[in-house]
Scaffold this motif. Structure first.
Motif, mmCIF file in Angstrom:
data_model
loop_
_atom_site.group_PDB
_atom_site.id
_atom_site.type_symbol
_atom_site.label_atom_id
_atom_site.label_comp_id
_atom_site.label_asym_id
_atom_site.label_seq_id
_atom_site.Cartn_x
_atom_site.Cartn_y
_atom_site.Cartn_z
ATOM 1 N N ALA A 150 0.857 -1.333 -0.156
ATOM 2 C CA ALA A 150 -0.071 -0.225 -0.116
ATOM 3 C C ALA A 150 0.917 1.017 0.050
ATOM 4 C CB ALA A 150 -0.696 -0.066 1.555
ATOM 5 N N PHE A 151 0.247 2.582 -0.093
ATOM 6 C CA PHE A 151 1.505 3.508 -0.171
ATOM 7 C C PHE A 151 0.663 4.588 0.468
ATOM 8 C CE2 PHE A 151 0.731 3.171 -5.547
ATOM 9 C CZ PHE A 151 2.271 3.471 -4.905
ATOM 10 N N ASN A 152 1.757 5.116 1.457
ATOM 11 C CA ASN A 152 1.571 6.013 2.600
ATOM 12 C C ASN A 152 1.526 7.507 2.725
ATOM 13 O OD1 ASN A 152 3.772 7.061 2.159
ATOM 14 N ND2 ASN A 152 4.861 5.675 2.972
ATOM 15 N N GLU A 153 1.162 8.363 2.829
ATOM 16 C CA GLU A 153 0.824 10.074 2.682
ATOM 17 C C GLU A 153 1.687 10.422 1.781
ATOM 18 O OE1 GLU A 153 3.966 9.461 6.021
ATOM 19 O OE2 GLU A 153 2.186 8.332 6.033
ATOM 20 N N GLY A 154 3.227 9.597 1.312
ATOM 21 C CA GLY A 154 4.240 9.987 0.691
ATOM 22 C C GLY A 154 3.373 10.031 -0.934
ATOM 23 N N ALA A 155 2.519 9.200 -1.370
ATOM 24 C CA ALA A 155 2.069 8.863 -2.195
ATOM 25 C C ALA A 155 1.291 10.563 -2.899
ATOM 26 C CB ALA A 155 1.182 8.400 -2.352
ATOM 27 N N LYS A 156 0.329 11.181 -1.590
ATOM 28 C CA LYS A 156 -0.021 11.929 -1.763
ATOM 29 C C LYS A 156 0.480 13.475 -1.834
ATOM 30 C CE LYS A 156 -3.266 15.132 0.384
ATOM 31 N NZ LYS A 156 -4.453 15.480 -0.595
ATOM 32 N N VAL A 182 -0.132 2.997 -10.908
ATOM 33 C CA VAL A 182 1.074 4.456 -10.244
ATOM 34 C C VAL A 182 1.971 3.633 -10.561
ATOM 35 C CG1 VAL A 182 1.152 5.162 -8.329
ATOM 36 C CG2 VAL A 182 -1.005 5.392 -8.134
ATOM 37 N N LEU A 183 2.692 2.895 -10.384
ATOM 38 C CA LEU A 183 3.894 2.373 -10.273
ATOM 39 C C LEU A 183 4.847 2.661 -12.384
ATOM 40 C CD1 LEU A 183 5.156 -0.298 -7.966
ATOM 41 C CD2 LEU A 183 5.720 2.846 -7.661
ATOM 42 N N SER A 184 3.397 1.988 -12.039
ATOM 43 C CA SER A 184 3.795 2.622 -14.223
ATOM 44 C C SER A 184 4.586 4.132 -14.514
ATOM 45 C CB SER A 184 2.720 1.866 -15.034
ATOM 46 O OG SER A 184 1.569 3.514 -15.039
ATOM 47 N N ALA A 234 9.324 13.109 -7.753
ATOM 48 C CA ALA A 234 7.558 12.712 -7.318
ATOM 49 C C ALA A 234 7.348 10.722 -7.547
ATOM 50 C CB ALA A 234 6.420 13.205 -8.798
ATOM 51 N N MET A 235 8.739 10.436 -8.504
ATOM 52 C CA MET A 235 8.163 9.660 -8.745
ATOM 53 C C MET A 235 9.742 8.862 -8.023
ATOM 54 S SD MET A 235 6.773 8.711 -11.481
ATOM 55 C CE MET A 235 6.393 10.214 -11.095
ATOM 56 N N GLU A 236 10.077 9.499 -6.850
ATOM 57 C CA GLU A 236 11.623 9.063 -5.797
ATOM 58 C C GLU A 236 10.252 9.009 -4.553
ATOM 59 O OE1 GLU A 236 14.286 11.454 -5.020
ATOM 60 O OE2 GLU A 236 15.287 11.198 -6.348
ATOM 61 N N LEU A 237 9.300 9.302 -4.312
ATOM 62 C CA LEU A 237 8.617 9.704 -3.513
ATOM 63 C C LEU A 237 7.855 8.380 -3.177
ATOM 64 C CD1 LEU A 237 7.585 13.510 -2.952
ATOM 65 C CD2 LEU A 237 8.278 12.711 -1.555
ATOM 66 N N LEU A 238 6.596 8.301 -4.888
ATOM 67 C CA LEU A 238 6.244 6.995 -4.835
ATOM 68 C C LEU A 238 6.655 5.719 -4.704
ATOM 69 C CD1 LEU A 238 4.245 7.361 -8.686
ATOM 70 C CD2 LEU A 238 3.077 7.466 -6.009
ATOM 71 N N THR A 239 7.984 6.215 -4.835
ATOM 72 C CA THR A 239 9.202 4.829 -4.690
ATOM 73 C C THR A 239 9.009 4.280 -2.687
ATOM 74 O OG1 THR A 239 10.456 4.531 -6.462
ATOM 75 C CG2 THR A 239 11.125 3.273 -5.115
ATOM 76 N N ASP A 240 9.715 5.408 -2.471
ATOM 77 C CA ASP A 240 9.557 5.740 -0.460
ATOM 78 C C ASP A 240 8.499 5.694 -0.291
ATOM 79 O OD1 ASP A 240 12.802 6.015 -1.340
ATOM 80 O OD2 ASP A 240 12.115 8.400 -0.832
ATOM 81 N N ALA A 241 7.156 5.541 -0.967
ATOM 82 C CA ALA A 241 6.011 5.477 0.251
ATOM 83 C C ALA A 241 5.634 4.626 -0.219
ATOM 84 C CB ALA A 241 4.394 6.214 -0.868
ATOM 85 N N MET A 242 5.786 3.131 -0.321
ATOM 86 C CA MET A 242 5.323 1.769 -0.411
ATOM 87 C C MET A 242 5.636 0.972 1.279
ATOM 88 S SD MET A 242 5.899 0.117 -4.812
ATOM 89 C CE MET A 242 8.050 0.207 -4.165
ATOM 90 N N GLN A 243 4.759 1.169 1.080
ATOM 91 C CA GLN A 243 4.359 -0.164 2.579
ATOM 92 C C GLN A 243 4.478 -1.222 2.732
ATOM 93 O OE1 GLN A 243 2.959 2.319 5.296
ATOM 94 N NE2 GLN A 243 4.963 2.799 6.206
ATOM 95 N N VAL A 244 4.836 -2.474 3.033
ATOM 96 C CA VAL A 244 4.030 -3.672 2.513
ATOM 97 C C VAL A 244 3.824 -3.989 4.099
ATOM 98 C CG1 VAL A 244 4.736 -6.535 2.658
ATOM 99 C CG2 VAL A 244 6.446 -4.750 1.883
ATOM 100 N N ILE A 245 2.243 -4.504 4.257
ATOM 101 C CA ILE A 245 1.475 -4.592 4.639
ATOM 102 C C ILE A 245 1.119 -5.142 5.187
ATOM 103 C CG2 ILE A 245 0.121 -1.577 4.598
ATOM 104 C CD1 ILE A 245 -2.183 -3.502 3.017
#
Length: 208
Positions: free
Chosen positions: A105-111, A153-155, A169-180
């Protein structure tokens, strides 16, 4: 209301689609037969579902026990319960495979990434490729639970856009991913001969 009274109501009345109790004598025979058939089929389906769930849990436990047995035989210490496992029969014609798929899932970094992407679109103004804008809007669409599609999103990272703000923004998307969490899938494969390809044993009603 006592249990006996409830049973009497169930025997003498039926609940319609609006939640009202209707005397059975006012319900047509075909409607009663249809309702009875559906109840019987649902009971069987629930039993099937429970059986499949029990088989899955039993399979996972038995394979885990086998792996610990192998670890003891080869004096190897097993780590956690993650990872994929594939067991093939001695004759090479049957295979049981467990695949572990991570739930991401994405955390707040995706926003925050979306904010930067919106800024990029505004700066491009009328020079923005309409196809790219549509792709971006589609990527960030959410489902009924408010979750974004990870793959879509990652595409966006594949787009050849060199602007610093976009790259951030692409770096933020990568960092926003979390294994839940994770989910295990069990597949059974068979083949007639060693020259044949593996065929999955389909346990999904919708695909049979």
């Amino acid at each position: 209301m006592e249990e006996q009274d409830k049973r009497n109501i169930l025997n003498e009345y039926m609940t319609n689609g609006q939640g009202y109790l209707i005397p059975k004598e006012q319900v047509s025979q075909i409607d009663q037969l249809r309702d009875q058939l559906i109840e019987e089929l649902f009971t069987k389906a629930k039993q099937y579902k429970q059986t499949i769930e029990e088989i899955k849990q039993t399979t996972l436990k038995e394979i885990e026990s086998f792996l610990f047995l192998c670890a003891g035989e080869y004096k190897v210490k097993l780590g956690g319960k993650k990872g994929n496992v594939s067991l093939t029969s001695f004759n090479g014609l049957k295979r049981v495979q467990i695949k572990t798929q991570a739930k991401i899932a994405f955390n707040e970094g995706a926003k925050m990434a979306k904010e930067l992407i919106d800024e990029c679109i505004q700066e491009w103004s009328f020079g923005a490729d309409s196809k790219i804008v549509a792709l971006i809007e589609h990527a960030f669409q959410t489902d009924k639970q408010g979750n974004m599609n990870i793959t879509r999103v990652l595409s966006l990272r594949k787009l050849a856009i060199k602007e610093i703000k976009w790259q951030k923004a692409m770096e933020l998307l990568t960092d926003a991913m979390q294994v839940i969490g994770s989910k295990k899938y069990i597949n059974f494969y068979t083949r007639e001969t060693h020259e044949d390809g593996w065929e999955i044993m389909n346990l999904d009603w919708a695909r049979i």
